[in-house]
Write a protein that holds these residues in place. Structure first.
Motif, mmCIF file in Angstrom:
data_model
loop_
_atom_site.group_PDB
_atom_site.id
_atom_site.type_symbol
_atom_site.label_atom_id
_atom_site.label_comp_id
_atom_site.label_asym_id
_atom_site.label_seq_id
_atom_site.Cartn_x
_atom_site.Cartn_y
_atom_site.Cartn_z
ATOM 1 N N SER A 304 0.868 -1.173 0.000
ATOM 2 C CA SER A 304 0.000 0.000 0.000
ATOM 3 C C SER A 304 0.909 1.228 0.000
ATOM 4 O O SER A 304 2.040 1.162 0.472
ATOM 5 N N SER A 305 0.414 2.344 -0.522
ATOM 6 C CA SER A 305 1.317 3.480 -0.707
ATOM 7 C C SER A 305 1.823 4.013 0.627
ATOM 8 O O SER A 305 2.972 4.408 0.768
ATOM 9 N N GLU A 306 0.948 3.924 1.619
ATOM 10 C CA GLU A 306 1.307 4.396 2.961
ATOM 11 C C GLU A 306 2.463 3.542 3.510
ATOM 12 O O GLU A 306 3.456 4.052 4.036
ATOM 13 N N MET A 307 2.373 2.231 3.314
ATOM 14 C CA MET A 307 3.405 1.328 3.787
ATOM 15 C C MET A 307 4.693 1.508 2.982
ATOM 16 O O MET A 307 5.795 1.510 3.518
ATOM 17 N N GLU A 308 4.531 1.680 1.674
ATOM 18 C CA GLU A 308 5.699 1.857 0.825
ATOM 19 C C GLU A 308 6.487 3.095 1.255
ATOM 20 O O GLU A 308 7.714 3.079 1.257
ATOM 21 N N ARG A 313 11.396 5.241 3.413
ATOM 22 C CA ARG A 313 12.112 6.073 4.374
ATOM 23 C C ARG A 313 13.145 5.224 5.118
ATOM 24 O O ARG A 313 14.266 5.658 5.359
ATOM 25 N N ALA A 314 12.762 3.995 5.467
ATOM 26 C CA ALA A 314 13.684 3.113 6.213
ATOM 27 C C ALA A 314 14.928 2.780 5.391
ATOM 28 O O ALA A 314 16.036 2.729 5.918
ATOM 29 N N ILE A 315 14.748 2.553 4.078
ATOM 30 C CA ILE A 315 15.924 2.186 3.279
ATOM 31 C C ILE A 315 16.699 3.411 2.800
ATOM 32 O O ILE A 315 17.797 3.280 2.272
ATOM 33 N N ALA A 338 14.452 -5.637 -4.400
ATOM 34 C CA ALA A 338 13.763 -4.456 -4.933
ATOM 35 C C ALA A 338 14.296 -3.199 -4.248
ATOM 36 O O ALA A 338 14.497 -2.162 -4.883
ATOM 37 N N ALA A 339 14.551 -3.317 -2.928
ATOM 38 C CA ALA A 339 15.124 -2.182 -2.195
ATOM 39 C C ALA A 339 16.521 -1.865 -2.733
ATOM 40 O O ALA A 339 16.859 -0.703 -2.975
ATOM 41 N N PRO A 512 7.820 -0.468 12.538
ATOM 42 C CA PRO A 512 8.910 0.428 12.894
ATOM 43 C C PRO A 512 9.314 0.089 14.330
ATOM 44 O O PRO A 512 8.471 -0.151 15.173
ATOM 45 N N VAL A 513 10.594 0.030 14.605
ATOM 46 C CA VAL A 513 11.059 -0.452 15.904
ATOM 47 C C VAL A 513 11.218 0.694 16.900
ATOM 48 O O VAL A 513 10.872 0.582 18.070
ATOM 49 N N HIS A 514 11.668 1.802 16.384
ATOM 50 C CA HIS A 514 11.883 2.966 17.231
ATOM 51 C C HIS A 514 10.567 3.337 17.918
ATOM 52 O O HIS A 514 9.540 3.390 17.279
ATOM 53 N N GLY A 515 10.626 3.567 19.201
ATOM 54 C CA GLY A 515 9.415 4.004 19.884
ATOM 55 C C GLY A 515 8.592 2.885 20.503
ATOM 56 O O GLY A 515 7.559 3.133 21.090
#
Ligand SMILES: [Zn+2]
Length: 568
Positions: A304-308, A313-315, A338-339, A512-515
């Motif tokens: 989904s675009s939100e997840m993408e 951002r992570a990569i 792909a990343a 996401p792991v942070h937080g």
């Protein structure tokens, strides 16, 4: 029955094609379908008398459109079906109706039977009347014409008629059989099996010895399908042939062995990983097929675009680890490639340590694990770190040493992409702790954890819409914008071999792991999962429901894949 009806339609097509004069011009169709701009079509038309080429050729040469778009427009123009060859398994019985030379010359390939005496033939150019006439003569059968992308067709023709096995053809180890035809038969049979497997887009071929014969099964889209069994008298010769190809010990029949070899099919390399296991009725052989050329762009992964956005951002971070999790065959390596493909723009130095190298990426330093000479993941990782790469792909973390070096690297200015063999994203936390990674480092060293599964895509030719029951709405938490949701069920038709599905799509869960706070230090996997959900993580099942509501797959398929998982 759906099958009979479809075959009838095909026959009508065969009789009426391609006599009808096109109602719309190609340029108009390309513009209407959004595949070219009016300006480009106008310019191409102006160039036509000068270049003396067809309008489609000019548009492609100028890169104003693609060969596929032209093929789709031609199909529309002639009222024919467009066939996406990447989604079709070529039936060898059909393709064998034509000689290779004929297929090349006329750019035509029979791909499947639509009835007992009706075969579907894909062509690059439906405007060529001579081809259709000659086809009918050559086939001796009725044919229904469809259109394919010429580039894909060329590659598929090459693949279909050319299986070259590049094994140094075989020295003193060649086993002896009393009947020489047995060894020869086994050789042909193994080559044909691999060729068929590749064409059917199979990931694995299983040969399971039974009392009376050898059961042959192909895994396609994650699901095993039976194929014609092999005669019992060929069983030993087939196993021996595979062992020779994979340079295994032929005499050893009581211990499991594994190895690999490469075959070239139509010029494209296919890695074949071999596992031989002794069973009660003889040796079981499993061939895993790794096709190297694949399309790997991120938008194709189906996030989904939100997840993408979160993933991108992570990569895009200069350091930190990105982990992908899931069982074998869940597509996690593809996601990482792909990343890498996205990151591989010439500005970063990229190195990999893999087992095996599954896709070749230009400009990337790729190393393969080689346990026989002691080149393990951890040792390979140490070595490539000396070359100071910006981005490192570690094929899999499965031991403490690798885990610790990878996390160290992630904390010292490298982006580390890797996979973990755990069921879900939350499970990766406990796994990293088990592997001896200091829990205090998890939050600062891991950018995000992706978990994924592959679900079968519903066949668009035969899917049936329905309204889910209130119980289903409750169970799967189905919420559609604007009232009652529509779902689809798989029906089955000729296009999808009556399975109701064709191709696959990935479900993702992105954590996401942070937080996440204290649960990272000592929380159980369940507690980590709950904390992640509370922080807004969309679960695998929720992502599956999204795909069901979008008509991409079915609720049954999502249940099959995520059934044993926690519900939220
Ligand atoms: Zn279908």
């Amino acid at each position: 029955m759906a099958g009979a009806a479809a075959a009838d339609t095909g026959r009508v097509e065969a009789a009426s094609i391609p006599n009808a004069a096109p109602a719309l011009r190609l340029g108009e169709l390309l513009v209407r379908e959004g595949h070219a701009t009016q300006e480009h079509v106008d310019q191409a038309l102006e160039l036509q008398p000068v270049l003396r080429k067809r309008i489609g050729e000019i548009l492609v040469e100028k890169r104003w459109t693609t060969t596929r778009a032209i093929a789709e427009a031609l199909a529309l123009q002639y009222g024919l079906e467009f066939v996406d060859l990447s989604q079709v398994a070529v039936d060898q019985r059909a393709s064998q109706l034509l000689q290779e030379g004929f297929a090349h010359k006329h750019q035509a390939l029979p791909v499947r039977f639509l009835g007992d005496d009706l075969v579907q033939v894909v062509v690059a150019d439906p405007a060529n009347l001579n081809t259709t006439d000659e086809l009918r003569l050559a086939l001796g059968l009725n044919c229904s014409i469809a259109v394919a992308d010429p580039a894909a067709l060329e590659a598929t023709i090459a693949r279909t008629y050319h299986v070259t096995v590049s094994v140094s053809d075989v020295g003193p180890d060649e086993p002896e059989f009393d009947d020489p035809t047995v060894a020869e038969g086994a050789l042909d049979l193994v080559n044909a099996l691999i060729g068929r497997g590749v064409n059917a887009r199979a990931s694995d071929i299983h040969l399971n010895p039974q009392v009376r014969d050898v059961l042959v099964r192909f895994r396609v889209d994650g699901v095993l399908r039976d194929d014609s069994p092999i005669e019992k008298r060929l069983q030993q010769a087939v196993a021996a042939r595979v062992k020779v190809m994979a340079t295994l010990d032929i005499a050893e029949k009581r211990m499991p062995q594994d190895g690999s070899f490469v075959v070239y099919i139509g010029g494209a390399a296919v890695d074949v990983r071999v596992a031989v296991l002794p069973t009660k009725h003889g040796e079981q052989v499993v061939l895993r097929l790794l096709q190297r050329e694949q399309n790997l762009e991120l938008p194709d992964l189906g996030m989904s675009s939100e997840m993408e956005n979160v993933f991108l951002r992570a990569i895009a971070q200069p350091h930190g680890a990105v982990l992908t999790c899931g069982p074998t065959g869940s597509g996690k390596t593809t996601t990482l490639y792909a990343a890498l493909d996205r990151l591989n723009n010439g500005e970063r130095s990229i190195a990999t340590i893999e087992d095996p190298v599954e896709y070749q990426l230009p400009g990337v330093m790729q190393t393969e694990v080689h346990s026989r000479i002691g080149l393990s993941f951890s040792r390979g990782l140490r070595t490539i770190l000396r070359a100071d790469p910006d981005v490192i792909l570690v094929g899999e973390i499965r031991d403490e040493e690798t885990a610790q070096i990878a996390i160290q690297a992630a904390m010292t200015g490298h982006l580390v992409l890797t996979t973990l063999h755990t069921n879900d994203a939350a499970g990766a936390i406990a796994r990293m702790r088990t592997l001896g990674v200091d829990p205090d480092l998890l939050a600062s060293s891991i950018n995000c954890i992706v978990s994924q599964r592959l679900a079968r895509r519903i066949c668009h030719h035969c899917r049936e819409a329905y309204e889910p029951s209130p119980e289903q709405v409750m169970e799967m938490n189905l919420i559609a914008a604007g009232g009652t949701p529509t779902l689809y069920r798989a029906a089955g038709c000729l296009q999808c071999g009556n399975t109701g599905y064709s191709g696959r799509v990935a479900l993702y869960e992105l954590m996401p792991v942070h937080g996440l706070g204290r649960v990272l230090l000592d929380g159980s996997t369940d507690e980590v999962f709950e904390a992640a959900v509370a922080a807004g993580m969309r679960t695998l099942r929720e992502d599956g429901v999204r795909l069901s509501l979008a008509g991409v797959t079915t609720l049954e398929e999502i249940r099959r894949i995520t059934g044993d998982r926690r519900l939220v």
